[in-house]
Scaffold this active site. Structure first.
Site, PDB file in Angstrom:
ATOM      1  N   ASN A   8     -26.039 -13.069  34.775  1.00  0.00           N
ATOM      2  CA  ASN A   8     -26.600 -11.718  34.836  1.00  0.00           C
ATOM      3  C   ASN A   8     -26.455 -11.082  33.462  1.00  0.00           C
ATOM      4  OD1 ASN A   8     -27.247  -9.060  35.335  1.00  0.00           O
ATOM      5  ND2 ASN A   8     -25.498  -8.663  36.688  1.00  0.00           N
ATOM      6  N   TRP A   9     -27.551 -11.044  32.736  1.00  0.00           N
ATOM      7  CA  TRP A   9     -27.501 -10.559  31.355  1.00  0.00           C
ATOM      8  C   TRP A   9     -27.425  -9.038  31.265  1.00  0.00           C
ATOM      9  CZ3 TRP A   9     -31.765 -14.030  28.611  1.00  0.00           C
ATOM     10  CH2 TRP A   9     -31.360 -15.376  28.713  1.00  0.00           C
ATOM     11  N   LYS A  10     -27.629  -8.360  32.392  1.00  0.00           N
ATOM     12  CA  LYS A  10     -27.585  -6.881  32.419  1.00  0.00           C
ATOM     13  C   LYS A  10     -28.511  -6.323  31.343  1.00  0.00           C
ATOM     14  CE  LYS A  10     -23.078  -7.232  34.523  1.00  0.00           C
ATOM     15  NZ  LYS A  10     -21.758  -6.681  34.766  1.00  0.00           N
ATOM     16  N   HIS A  95     -26.243  -4.923  43.312  1.00  0.00           N
ATOM     17  CA  HIS A  95     -25.178  -5.078  42.315  1.00  0.00           C
ATOM     18  C   HIS A  95     -24.378  -3.776  42.231  1.00  0.00           C
ATOM     19  CE1 HIS A  95     -23.072  -5.538  38.550  1.00  0.00           C
ATOM     20  NE2 HIS A  95     -23.224  -6.836  38.710  1.00  0.00           N
ATOM     21  N   GLU A  97     -23.235  -2.143  39.861  1.00  0.00           N
ATOM     22  CA  GLU A  97     -23.678  -1.165  38.858  1.00  0.00           C
ATOM     23  C   GLU A  97     -24.876  -0.363  39.371  1.00  0.00           C
ATOM     24  OE1 GLU A  97     -23.825  -4.010  35.678  1.00  0.00           O
ATOM     25  OE2 GLU A  97     -21.640  -4.084  35.758  1.00  0.00           O
ATOM     26  N   GLU A 167     -18.153  -9.560  44.565  1.00  0.00           N
ATOM     27  CA  GLU A 167     -17.766  -9.096  43.234  1.00  0.00           C
ATOM     28  C   GLU A 167     -16.893  -7.852  43.362  1.00  0.00           C
ATOM     29  OE1 GLU A 167     -20.752 -10.387  40.079  1.00  0.00           O
ATOM     30  OE2 GLU A 167     -21.703  -8.725  41.107  1.00  0.00           O
ATOM     31  N   GLY A 173     -16.329  -6.969  34.355  1.00  0.00           N
ATOM     32  CA  GLY A 173     -16.317  -6.513  32.970  1.00  0.00           C
ATOM     33  C   GLY A 173     -14.967  -6.006  32.491  1.00  0.00           C
ATOM     34  N   SER A 213     -15.486 -11.111  35.823  1.00  0.00           N
ATOM     35  CA  SER A 213     -14.756 -11.685  34.689  1.00  0.00           C
ATOM     36  C   SER A 213     -14.557 -13.196  34.807  1.00  0.00           C
ATOM     37  CB  SER A 213     -13.406 -10.971  34.494  1.00  0.00           C
ATOM     38  OG  SER A 213     -13.626  -9.595  34.211  1.00  0.00           O
TER      39      SER A 213
HETATM   40  P1  PGA Z   1     -18.615  -9.849  34.406  1.00  0.00           P
HETATM   41  O1  PGA Z   1     -19.815  -9.307  35.342  1.00  0.00           O
HETATM   42  O2  PGA Z   1     -18.667 -11.352  34.499  1.00  0.00           O
HETATM   43  O3  PGA Z   1     -18.924  -9.327  33.040  1.00  0.00           O
HETATM   44  O4  PGA Z   1     -17.359  -9.314  34.975  1.00  0.00           O
HETATM   45  C1  PGA Z   1     -20.090  -9.883  36.587  1.00  0.00           C
HETATM   46  C2  PGA Z   1     -21.249  -9.188  37.240  1.00  0.00           C
HETATM   47  O5  PGA Z   1     -21.387  -7.969  37.095  1.00  0.00           O
HETATM   48  O6  PGA Z   1     -22.070  -9.843  37.926  1.00  0.00           O
END
Ligand code: PGA
Length: 261
Positions: A8-10, A95, A97, A167, A173, A213
């Site tokens: 997931n490159w966001k 997700h 976010e 998650e 993150g 992470s």
């Molecule tokens: P991260 O993100 O690996 O940077 O913790 C995971 C995600 O949001 O899918």
């Protein structure tokens, strides 16, 4: 069961960087695709360019989000049909976010999941508790509540196109990873909830990824757990060396579990 690893490159990369990263991932993962599905989720504007790099080579193209309506006056939104036009094969839905920063609720997440599975897309339904919820002992209630709400009305026949990503928000993150055994416990609870919603056989066939992470250094320990069928990777998916190593660990774990029966 095949593993599944998503990148997931966001809201990261630029056009040239996205194309380069995709090419490096293809080159590094091609030898492991027999045991592991690999999906990368670039930002919307780069889907076409990244899709051109992926071609039919086996690494799949995914989108980070989708809107549930087929067309119309929805400024800024992107439909399932538009994604299919670009050969997108799967989408992330719910997700954290999007839930916590953009404000999506369970009903919207559910509408997106329903539309995407109906369109034939693979749906990765993301669930997980915040730190506050975990500390209040609400991990199970929150996570399983998101699973039940997200899957409302999703027919059993569509579950073959569904993946759950557990998650925990406090691990995303932050550099903090759930202990493999703790993550596996929640994965088991998720599978139990799905067995109640559908049946044991159907629930048992759904893959549950861990996210939060995940890095090359902790991937193998996570994948050693029977309940952990892969990872959804954010930060480390922007580094092809890290991401490829995670894919290799997932493929090797799947091969080992298969031999074990
Ligand atoms: P991260 O993100 O690996 O940077 O913790 C995971 C995600 O949001 O899918």
């Amino acid at each position: 069961m095949r593993s599944i690893v998503g990148g997931n490159w966001k809201m990261n990369t630029d056009l040239a960087g996205a194309v380069r990263l995709a090419a490096e991932i293809v080159a590094g993962c091609v030898s492991r695709l027999r045991h592991c599905d690999v999906v990368i989720y670039p930002p919307f504007p780069y889907l076409k360019a990244v899709g051109d790099v992926l071609g039919d080579g086996g690494v799949r193209l995914g989108a980070q989000d989708v809107f549930h309506q087929p067309d119309g006056a929805f400024t800024g939104e992107v439909s399932c049909a538009m994604l299919l036009d670009l050969h997108v094969r799967g989408v992330l839905v719910g997700h954290s976010e999007r839930r916590l920063v953009i404000g999506e609720d369970d009903d919207l997440v559910n509408a997106k999941a329903l539309a995407a599975v109906a369109a034939g897309l693979q749906v990765v339904l993301c669930v997980g508790e915040t730190l506050e919820q975990r500390e209040a002992g609400r991990t199970e209630e929150v996570t399983l509540g998101q699973v039940r709400a997200g899957l409302r009305g999703v027919p059993a026949a569509a579950l073959q196109r569904l993946v759950i990503a557990y998650e925990p928000v406090w691990a995303i993150g932050t550099g903090r990873t759930a202990r493999p055994r703790d993550a596996a416990l929640v994965h088991r609870l998720i599978r139990g909830a799905m067995a109640d919603l559908y049946d044991g056989g159907t629930a048992g066939a759904v893959r549950v990824q861990y996210g939060g992470s995940v890095k090359a250094a902790n991937a193998a320990d996570l994948f050693a757990e029977d309940e952990i069928n892969g990872a959804l990777v954010g930060g480390a998916s922007l580094d092809s060396g890290q991401f490829v190593a995670i894919v290799h660990a997932a493929a090797d774990a799947a091969a080992r579990k298969q031999r074990k029966g």
